[in-house]
Design a protein around this motif. Structure first.
Motif, mmCIF file in Angstrom:
data_model
loop_
_atom_site.group_PDB
_atom_site.id
_atom_site.type_symbol
_atom_site.label_atom_id
_atom_site.label_comp_id
_atom_site.label_asym_id
_atom_site.label_seq_id
_atom_site.Cartn_x
_atom_site.Cartn_y
_atom_site.Cartn_z
ATOM 1 N N THR A 1 13.530 1.162 9.749
ATOM 2 C CA THR A 1 14.380 2.080 10.395
ATOM 3 C C THR A 1 14.851 3.183 9.534
ATOM 4 O O THR A 1 15.837 3.967 9.695
ATOM 5 N N GLY A 2 13.820 3.523 8.704
ATOM 6 C CA GLY A 2 13.961 4.723 7.902
ATOM 7 C C GLY A 2 14.880 4.888 6.636
ATOM 8 O O GLY A 2 15.471 5.958 6.487
ATOM 9 N N ASN A 3 15.135 3.675 6.222
ATOM 10 C CA ASN A 3 15.851 3.801 5.072
ATOM 11 C C ASN A 3 15.328 3.193 3.735
ATOM 12 O O ASN A 3 15.931 2.598 2.950
ATOM 13 N N ALA A 4 13.889 3.819 3.706
ATOM 14 C CA ALA A 4 13.127 3.464 2.542
ATOM 15 C C ALA A 4 13.724 3.975 1.163
ATOM 16 O O ALA A 4 13.696 3.244 0.054
ATOM 17 N N LYS A 5 14.792 4.845 1.201
ATOM 18 C CA LYS A 5 15.209 5.333 0.090
ATOM 19 C C LYS A 5 16.807 4.724 -0.290
ATOM 20 O O LYS A 5 17.391 4.969 -1.362
ATOM 21 N N GLU A 6 17.020 3.791 0.647
ATOM 22 C CA GLU A 6 18.334 3.022 0.447
ATOM 23 C C GLU A 6 18.180 2.056 -0.815
ATOM 24 O O GLU A 6 17.526 0.993 -0.380
ATOM 25 N N LYS A 7 18.500 2.172 -1.943
ATOM 26 C CA LYS A 7 18.432 1.381 -3.163
ATOM 27 C C LYS A 7 18.624 -0.273 -2.818
ATOM 28 O O LYS A 7 17.984 -1.028 -3.117
ATOM 29 N N ASN A 8 19.836 -0.270 -2.306
ATOM 30 C CA ASN A 8 20.281 -1.748 -2.148
ATOM 31 C C ASN A 8 20.228 -2.440 -0.948
ATOM 32 O O ASN A 8 21.066 -3.431 -0.576
ATOM 33 N N PHE A 9 19.540 -1.833 -0.029
ATOM 34 C CA PHE A 9 19.331 -2.001 1.437
ATOM 35 C C PHE A 9 18.913 -3.803 1.376
ATOM 36 O O PHE A 9 19.728 -4.363 2.415
ATOM 37 N N VAL A 10 17.906 -4.310 0.871
ATOM 38 C CA VAL A 10 17.531 -5.611 0.817
ATOM 39 C C VAL A 10 18.646 -6.531 0.434
ATOM 40 O O VAL A 10 19.120 -7.524 1.140
ATOM 41 N N GLU A 11 19.118 -6.060 -0.733
ATOM 42 C CA GLU A 11 20.255 -7.106 -1.271
ATOM 43 C C GLU A 11 21.451 -7.157 -0.270
ATOM 44 O O GLU A 11 22.046 -8.191 0.065
ATOM 45 N N GLY A 12 21.745 -5.851 0.294
ATOM 46 C CA GLY A 12 22.951 -5.945 1.171
ATOM 47 C C GLY A 12 22.489 -6.793 2.452
ATOM 48 O O GLY A 12 23.609 -7.603 3.049
ATOM 49 N N PHE A 13 21.468 -6.569 3.053
ATOM 50 C CA PHE A 13 21.163 -7.366 3.979
ATOM 51 C C PHE A 13 21.156 -8.805 4.086
ATOM 52 O O PHE A 13 21.667 -9.404 4.704
ATOM 53 N N VAL A 14 20.297 -9.157 2.958
ATOM 54 C CA VAL A 14 20.338 -10.792 2.691
ATOM 55 C C VAL A 14 21.844 -11.145 2.400
ATOM 56 O O VAL A 14 22.021 -12.215 3.010
ATOM 57 N N THR A 15 22.294 -10.611 1.523
ATOM 58 C CA THR A 15 23.700 -11.131 1.054
ATOM 59 C C THR A 15 24.972 -11.224 2.352
ATOM 60 O O THR A 15 25.495 -12.259 2.630
#
Length: 241
Positions: free
Chosen positions: A102-116
């Motif tokens: 989705t072009g958010n590779a530089k988004e630091k907390n993307f994975v944590e936010g998605f999972v939570t």
């Protein structure tokens, strides 16, 4: 229209994510950290309320607690199954893939936010019962109510944890959509006992999500997800738990 409830729910999550991202631009790191912990406290109390409904009952003039054995069995065995399947890592791997695609590779907390966020809005009796009602009767009222709650939760989470929270719409769409399609097969499994067990264990898992929001990631909550399936299975066994 069958499936309208899930569509409304997904739209509410996306809208909450968009508004949350817009609002986060005006909040410094200090505000976002406080907001994240506040959201964690809210999630804790929502979970406690759901868990207390399942644990406490009135006997005569006294309030008594129960289902301790159910909780221990479901969480212990569920944790073993979850660790065996390593669900948490698979969830995070999907989050990483989604972040890059989705072009958010530089988004630091993307994975944590998605999972939570995904665990917060996907776990619970409302998602299951609402999807079944929508699939069989076309009644989307439960999912519409859930959509309002999810909108607020995702808005607040996105402000503090980033746009990854908005992508929790994907597992919600998949999970609730699948249940809606399979509603006639799933409904016989959702007896009062099964729903009660599901709500109790689901609330405890949401409590764990709240702990992670406040204290940092301490519990691999996704690896506890099999506990919910075990809670439903146990409802049909003559174990008296």
């Amino acid at each position: 229209m069958v499936g309208l409830g899930t569509i409304i729910n997904v739209a509410a999550i996306i809208l909450g994510g968009l508004l949350g991202k817009l609002c986060s631009r005006f909040l410094s790191g200090r505000y976002q950290d406080t907001l994240s912990k506040t959201c964690g406290v809210c999630v804790l109390f929502i979970a406690i309320g759901g868990a207390m409904e399942g644990i406490l009952s009135i006997s005569g003039n006294a309030i008594v607690s129960g289902k301790s054995l159910l909780i221990i069995c479901c969480l212990a065995l569920g944790a073993l199954l979850g660790e065996l399947c390593n669900l948490e890592d698979k969830f995070e791997q999907f989050g990483e893939w989604l972040k890059n695609k989705t072009g958010n590779a530089k988004e630091k907390n993307f994975v944590e936010g998605f999972v939570t966020a995904s665990l917060t809005v996907s776990i619970g009796a409302m998602a299951i019962v609402g999807s079944i009602e929508d699939g069989i009767f076309g009644d989307y009222s439960i999912l519409a109510t859930k959509a309002i709650l999810d909108f607020i939760i995702i808005l607040v989470m996105t402000c503090s944890m980033g746009k990854g929270c908005a992508f929790s719409a994907i597992p919600v769409a998949c999970f609730q959509g699948l249940l809606t399609v399979l509603a006639r097969l799933v409904k016989p499994l959702m007896t009062d006992a099964a729903l009660s067990n599901l709500s109790l264990i689901g609330s405890i898992l949401i409590f764990c999500v709240g702990l992670n929001l406040i204290f940092g990631k301490k519990i691999r909550v996704a690896n506890l997800l099999p506990s919910i399936l075990l809670a439903i299975i146990i409802a049909f066994l003559p174990l008296g738990v």
